[in-house]
Design an enzyme around this catalytic site. Structure first.
Site, mmCIF file in Angstrom:
data_model
loop_
_atom_site.group_PDB
_atom_site.id
_atom_site.type_symbol
_atom_site.label_atom_id
_atom_site.label_comp_id
_atom_site.label_asym_id
_atom_site.label_seq_id
_atom_site.Cartn_x
_atom_site.Cartn_y
_atom_site.Cartn_z
ATOM 1 C CG HIS A 82 -2.124 -0.864 1.085
ATOM 2 N ND1 HIS A 82 -2.114 -2.191 1.444
ATOM 3 C CD2 HIS A 82 -3.375 -0.611 0.621
ATOM 4 C CE1 HIS A 82 -3.303 -2.712 1.214
ATOM 5 N NE2 HIS A 82 -4.095 -1.773 0.715
ATOM 6 C CE LYS B 15 -4.009 -0.702 4.650
ATOM 7 N NZ LYS B 15 -5.328 -0.103 4.958
#
Length: 245
Positions: free
Chosen positions: A140, A144
Site C-alpha cells: 500500500h 496507510k
C-alpha cells in the site's frame, strides 16, 4: 436499489478516501450534509438530519464513531481497518440499538471477488490434503496507518476458517505449513495490491488483485450505503454483492 434518491450522507474521515467518496456520492445524486475528521457529538449528528454515515477515519477513533451513529439510529458504513478486535463489541451495540451497520475491510468489488476465490482455493486445498505453504503479500501507499492491511488479515482468516491453516503472523516460520506469513510493504502512492501464494516443492499457485484507481473503493462504499439504506442488522459487502456462497 435505493428506496430514496438524494440521500443526506455524512462523512467521518475526510482524507483521500473521504474526498473520493464525496465525489462519487455527488455524482450519484446524493447530498453530503456533514463532514468531520473528529468523532461527532450526539447533537451534531441530530442537527444534521443525516440518513446515513460513511466512516473512513482511523483505527483509534473508528469504534467511537460507530457507536455514536448507532446511538443516533443512523445507518453506518465503515471501511476503517485496524479495530477489528472490537468487532463483537460493535455487534452487541448494533443489536442493542436495533441499528444498521455494514463493515468491510475493502469495498472494491474486485477484492470481494478475490475473497470468494480465496475461500474456494483454501477449501480445495483442505479437502485434497495438499502440501502447500501459504503466504500473503500486501503493498500500500506510505500513508496507510495499519499494517498488515485489514484485507490481508481477512484473507488469512478465511483460509483458517476453511481449516487449511491454523494461524497467521508477520514473522515467517521455517518448515511450518500451517501458519500463514503476511508480508507488508509501504511504497509511494500504491493504492493497493494483495497476493495470495500457495507454494510446494514442485509448483506454485497465485491469486492477485491490484487496484488501479481509488475510485473503485469509493464507488463500492457508495453502492454499499445505497444498499444499506432502510435495512436493519449487521452486514458486509458479501451481502451487498450477493456473494455469500
Amino acid at each position: 436499489m435505493v428506496e430514496k434518491k438524494n440521500l443526506n450522507i455524512g462523512l467521518i474521515g475526510y482524507g483521500n478516501m473521504g474526498k473520493s467518496i464525496e465525489k462519487q456520492a455527488i455524482l450519484r445524486g446524493h447530498k453530503i450534509g456533514f463532514i468531520t475528521n473528529k468523532t461527532p457529538s450526539y447533537k451534531e449528528l441530530k442537527n444534521s438530519n443525516l440518513e446515513l454515515v460513511l466512516e473512513f477515519s482511523s483505527p483509534k477513533s473508528a469504534v467511537s464513531n460507530i457507536i455514536v451513529c448507532l446511538e443516533n439510529k443512523i445507518p453506518i458504513v465503515c471501511g476503517t481497518t485496524g479495530w477489528e478486535n472490537q468487532y463483537d463489541f460493535i455487534k452487541q451495540k448494533c443489536k442493542k440499538y436495533n441499528g444498521s451497520f455494514l463493515y468491510s475491510p475493502n469495498f472494491s468489488i474486485g477484492v470481494n471477488i478475490l475473497f470468494i476465490l480465496n475461500k474456494i482455493l483454501a477449501k480445495i486445498m483442505f479437502k485434497s490434503n495438499l502440501d502447500y505453504k501459504v503466504s500473503i503479500n500486501e503493498i500500500h501507499h506510505k500513508n496507510k496507518l495499519d499494517s498488515p492491511s485489514g484485507t490481508a488479515i481477512a484473507l488469512s482468516k478465511d483460509i483458517i476458517l476453511e481449516k487449511y491453516c491454523k494461524n497467521w503472523g508477520i514473522i515467517p516460520l521455517k518448515n511450518n505449513k500451517k501458519n500463514i506469513y503476511i508480508s507488508s510493504k509501504r511504497i509511494d502512492n500504491i493504492i493497493g495490491i494483495h497476493t495470495v501464494f500457495y507454494e510446494s516443492l514442485i509448483d506454485g499457485i497465485k491469486i492477485k488483485h491490484f487496484a488501479k484507481k481509488r475510485k473503485g473503493f469509493a464507488l463500492g462504499a457508495i453502492i454499499a450505503a445505497e444498499w444499506l439504506y432502510k435495512k436493519t442488522g449487521i452486514f458486509s459487502m458479501k451481502d451487498v454483492l450477493n456473494l455469500n456462497l
